[in-house]
Design an enzyme around this catalytic site. Structure first.
Site, mmCIF file in Angstrom:
data_model
loop_
_atom_site.group_PDB
_atom_site.id
_atom_site.type_symbol
_atom_site.label_atom_id
_atom_site.label_comp_id
_atom_site.label_asym_id
_atom_site.label_seq_id
_atom_site.Cartn_x
_atom_site.Cartn_y
_atom_site.Cartn_z
ATOM 1 N N SER A 63 34.283 39.723 48.454
ATOM 2 C CA SER A 63 34.173 39.254 49.827
ATOM 3 C C SER A 63 34.305 40.409 50.812
ATOM 4 O O SER A 63 34.884 41.454 50.501
ATOM 5 C CB SER A 63 35.263 38.230 50.127
ATOM 6 O OG SER A 63 35.224 37.189 49.178
HETATM 7 N N1 SAH Z 1 37.829 37.747 44.646
HETATM 8 C C1 SAH Z 1 36.799 38.507 43.966
HETATM 9 C C2 SAH Z 1 35.387 38.086 44.275
HETATM 10 C C3 SAH Z 1 35.102 36.647 44.151
HETATM 11 S S1 SAH Z 1 33.405 36.259 43.830
HETATM 12 C C4 SAH Z 1 36.956 40.001 44.179
HETATM 13 O O1 SAH Z 1 37.908 40.430 44.838
HETATM 14 O O2 SAH Z 1 36.144 40.747 43.659
HETATM 15 C C5 SAH Z 1 33.718 34.705 43.110
HETATM 16 C C6 SAH Z 1 34.121 34.795 41.667
HETATM 17 O O3 SAH Z 1 34.465 33.470 41.253
HETATM 18 C C7 SAH Z 1 33.011 35.253 40.728
HETATM 19 O O4 SAH Z 1 33.459 36.352 39.996
HETATM 20 C C8 SAH Z 1 32.771 34.040 39.828
HETATM 21 O O5 SAH Z 1 32.425 34.384 38.514
HETATM 22 C C9 SAH Z 1 34.107 33.338 39.907
HETATM 23 N N2 SAH Z 1 34.132 31.912 39.598
HETATM 24 C C10 SAH Z 1 33.236 30.962 39.953
HETATM 25 N N3 SAH Z 1 33.635 29.761 39.513
HETATM 26 C C11 SAH Z 1 34.817 29.946 38.869
HETATM 27 C C12 SAH Z 1 35.725 29.084 38.174
HETATM 28 N N4 SAH Z 1 35.507 27.765 38.064
HETATM 29 N N5 SAH Z 1 36.837 29.627 37.646
HETATM 30 C C13 SAH Z 1 37.081 30.964 37.740
HETATM 31 N N6 SAH Z 1 36.262 31.823 38.363
HETATM 32 C C14 SAH Z 1 35.139 31.324 38.921
#
Ligand code: SAH
Length: 215
Positions: A63
């Site tokens: 983000s």
């Molecule tokens: N906070 C992260 C970026 C988030 S992007 C950072 O600092 O880099 C959103 C992430 O959520 C992605 O990596 C995706 O694979 C994950 N995601 C999506 N659905 C999910 C779920 N049900 N459980 C765990 N992770 C999930």
């Protein structure tokens, strides 16, 4: 020429965070502490401190710095808490939360990203109070519950009930909820057996997958 990462980080904190109203000294300090460039893939490193999300592979992004600071501020952490992060991605957001709380559990659905996050946290010396778990965070993580704070970094079609259940009383949940393409960032506060909910801002996150997410 190697960029002056420290100067870029300071600039990001002043221009993107302070100027837009992030007030918490603890949050500003955490954002100054964590080297964002270490969590960004090498080929995108020059974009580390831009005022926008950065691609981390597998169609996912870290983000925008402001969004991470805002979400951290909304959790109102004092340093004693156990926090669950859903959507660990690169591990950057977890690293920021690790400065602000006693313990962080970061759930990531994609195994390769979970491994990458673990490596990034180890390399930057941030792994000691952060546990990366590969799994579906839309159901929370019962083994570690209950949590003082829960931070969801992917957009959900609705608030997954499991996350509200796994929140302590008192506790705070920050989660983007809405359509696939854009959402509202909701803050849900559990206190005295009651739930209060408000919208902090509009936002755009990648979709939350899994049982409580988008199919
Ligand atoms: N906070 C992260 C970026 C988030 S992007 C950072 O600092 O880099 C959103 C992430 O959520 C992605 O990596 C995706 O694979 C994950 N995601 C999506 N659905 C999910 C779920 N049900 N459980 C765990 N992770 C999930």
């Amino acid at each position: 020429m190697i960029p002056d990462w420290g100067a870029e980080r300071q600039h990001m904190v002043d221009r993107q965070l302070r100027r837009r109203g992030i007030r918490s000294a603890r949050v500003l300090n955490a954002m100054l502490t964590i080297p964002r460039e270490e969590f960004v893939p090498v080929e995108s490193r020059v974009c580390s401190y831009r005022d926008e999300p950065v691609q981390i592979g597998y169609g996912q992004t870290i983000s925008q710095p402001y969004m991470i600071a805002l979400m951290a501020e909304l959790l109102e952490l004092t340093g004693t808490e156990t926090v669950l992060e859903v959507g660990g991605g690169s591990g950057y957001h977890a690293a920021v939360l690790g400065v602000l709380a006693a313990r962080v559990i970061s759930l990531e659905l994609i195994p390769a990203l979970a491994r990458q996050a673990q490596q990034n946290l180890l390399r930057t010396g941030r792994a000691s109070n952060i546990q990366v778990v590969c799994g579906d965070g839309s159901q929370g993580w019962r083994e570690g519950a209950a949590y003082d704070g829960i931070s969801v970094a992917a957009g959900a079609p609705a608030v997954p009930p499991a996350l509200v259940e796994q929140l302590k009383d008192p506790g705070r949940l920050v989660i983007p909820v809405g359509a696939r393409a854009d959402q509202e960032l909701r803050v849900i506060v559990k206190s005295g057996g009651r739930l209060e909910e408000r919208v902090a801002t509009g936002c755009r996150f990648v979709p939350l997958r899994g049982d409580g997410g988008w199919r």
